[in-house]
Motif scaffolding. Structure first.
Motif, mmCIF file in Angstrom:
data_model
loop_
_atom_site.group_PDB
_atom_site.id
_atom_site.type_symbol
_atom_site.label_atom_id
_atom_site.label_comp_id
_atom_site.label_asym_id
_atom_site.label_seq_id
_atom_site.Cartn_x
_atom_site.Cartn_y
_atom_site.Cartn_z
ATOM 1 N N VAL A 142 31.505 20.442 16.741
ATOM 2 C CA VAL A 142 30.367 20.649 15.841
ATOM 3 C C VAL A 142 30.243 19.485 14.858
ATOM 4 C CG1 VAL A 142 29.410 22.147 14.049
ATOM 5 C CG2 VAL A 142 30.506 23.151 16.064
ATOM 6 N N ALA A 143 31.375 19.016 14.335
ATOM 7 C CA ALA A 143 31.338 17.976 13.300
ATOM 8 C C ALA A 143 30.811 16.651 13.831
ATOM 9 C CB ALA A 143 32.731 17.793 12.704
ATOM 10 N N VAL A 144 31.218 16.258 15.044
ATOM 11 C CA VAL A 144 30.839 14.932 15.548
ATOM 12 C C VAL A 144 29.381 14.853 15.959
ATOM 13 C CG1 VAL A 144 33.171 14.304 16.271
ATOM 14 C CG2 VAL A 144 31.669 15.514 17.876
ATOM 15 N N LEU A 178 35.182 11.274 10.202
ATOM 16 C CA LEU A 178 35.753 12.614 10.305
ATOM 17 C C LEU A 178 37.260 12.587 10.054
ATOM 18 C CD1 LEU A 178 35.549 15.599 10.963
ATOM 19 C CD2 LEU A 178 35.673 15.026 13.399
ATOM 20 N N VAL A 179 37.963 11.617 10.631
ATOM 21 C CA VAL A 179 39.406 11.532 10.421
ATOM 22 C C VAL A 179 39.718 11.266 8.953
ATOM 23 C CG1 VAL A 179 41.512 10.286 11.029
ATOM 24 C CG2 VAL A 179 39.807 10.768 12.786
ATOM 25 N N LEU A 184 40.444 11.914 19.811
ATOM 26 C CA LEU A 184 39.952 13.266 20.074
ATOM 27 C C LEU A 184 38.513 13.420 19.590
ATOM 28 C CD1 LEU A 184 41.077 15.913 21.239
ATOM 29 C CD2 LEU A 184 41.747 16.554 18.921
ATOM 30 N N SER A 185 38.239 12.915 18.398
ATOM 31 C CA SER A 185 36.890 13.035 17.831
ATOM 32 C C SER A 185 35.879 12.249 18.652
ATOM 33 C CB SER A 185 36.885 12.540 16.379
ATOM 34 O OG SER A 185 37.789 13.283 15.587
ATOM 35 N N ASP A 186 36.269 11.075 19.131
ATOM 36 C CA ASP A 186 35.340 10.286 19.931
ATOM 37 C C ASP A 186 35.116 10.921 21.301
ATOM 38 O OD1 ASP A 186 33.776 7.733 20.143
ATOM 39 O OD2 ASP A 186 35.117 7.424 21.831
#
Length: 301
Positions: free
Chosen positions: A25-27, A35-36, A82-84
């Motif tokens: 949801v955040a990305v 985010l990190v 992970l976020s990417d």
């Protein structure tokens, strides 16, 4: 386990099962590096007072080089990858791939410790588990491309290295001190890239991604460390690691229920293979039973 142990265990299964959903949801509106930074900075703000109150921060800074390595392989690099990756793949898929961490950890443990024996059962578990991971990656690489797959593999390797760093160089360092210091170091690493973007994020980010960032920082980072340390103290480190086998199921269920992600027969087969392989690959022989006349050793907290 005691009732308190079961409560902490269930809480940790949920708390470390929802990050994949929140990251997804955040990305949508927050970049991976931003985010990190937000996750580490907000988490550090919450954990630092605890570490300072317990007078654990100074002791955690003495082994500064292992601390930097731990921060890199357990927080900075895997959270960024992970976020990417989750910009292109489902959160449930991510959770299942990360379930392969015990498989890589078993191999690394054998390479770094000659006392770790790879029995036939453990080798079989490794083969079964990696077959499940390969099944997942093979069926998704066409849709998402090879880069997210490689990023998730990098996350798995990083998460497998982190505990080895703790065991070898940071075992005697206070836990809250390590957690708080690593979050501070992680925030400092990403500050030059993320801080200039914060004014624009504050104006443009919508409520859902903003709440996801807050949940990642407060629940999945600061609160997660507190609960995990309490769980280890209550039931021991070996039992606490069982949450690794439950978190992926939580990630799949939440991805399906909240985000409407597909849960197919392939998903179930891959999960069973990874779970079975992880259990077999990380099994150890039961210790010899202590004679009745000898008092049992008191476990070190």
């Amino acid at each position: 386990m005691s009732r308190r142990g079961w409560i902490l265990f269930v809480a940790m299964c949920v708390v470390w099962g929802i990050p994949y959903l929140l990251i997804k949801v955040a990305v949508r509106e927050v970049g991976p590096a931003d985010l990190v930074f937000l996750r580490t900075a907000l988490g550090a703000v919450l954990l630092l007072p605890i570490a300072l109150a317990r007078k654990e921060l100074r002791a955690s800074l003495r082994p500064w080089l292992p601390l930097l390595v731990y921060t890199a392989v357990e927080i900075s690099l895997p959270w960024l990858l992970l976020s990417d990756a989750e910009r292109y793949v489902d959160s449930s898929f991510t959770g299942l791939v990360i379930a392969g961490v015990p498989l890589v950890a078993a191999i690394l443990a054998r390479l770094t410790n000659r006392d770790e024996q790879l029995t036939a059962a453990r080798v079989g578990g490794l083969l079964v588990g990696f077959a499940g991971v390969a099944l997942l990656l093979g069926f998704h690489v066409g849709a998402a491309g090879p880069v997210p797959m490689l990023e998730l593999v990098g996350v798995v390797v990083c998460y497998a290295i982190g505990p080895l760093v703790i065991e070898r160089w940071l075992a005697d360092v206070p836990r809250y001190g390590v957690a708080a210091a690593s979050l501070v170091v992680g925030a400092v690493m990403f500050a030059p890239v993320a801080v200039p973007n914060l004014p624009d994020l504050a104006r443009t980010v919508s409520p859902a991604p903003a709440l996801a960032v807050l949940g990642l920082s407060v629940i999945c980072t600061a609160l997660a460390f507190v609960l995990f340390f309490a769980l280890v103290a209550e039931v021991g480190g070996v039992r606490a690691t069982v949450i690794t086998f439950v978190n992926p199921a939580v990630a799949v269920i939440l991805g399906w229920m909240v985000l409407g992600e597909d849960v197919t027969v392939l998903t179930g087969v891959a999960f069973v293979l990874i779970l079975l392989g992880s259990v077999l690959a990380t099994r150890r022989k039961a210790p010899a039973r202590t004679p009745a006349t000898t008092p049992a050793p008191v476990p070190t907290p």
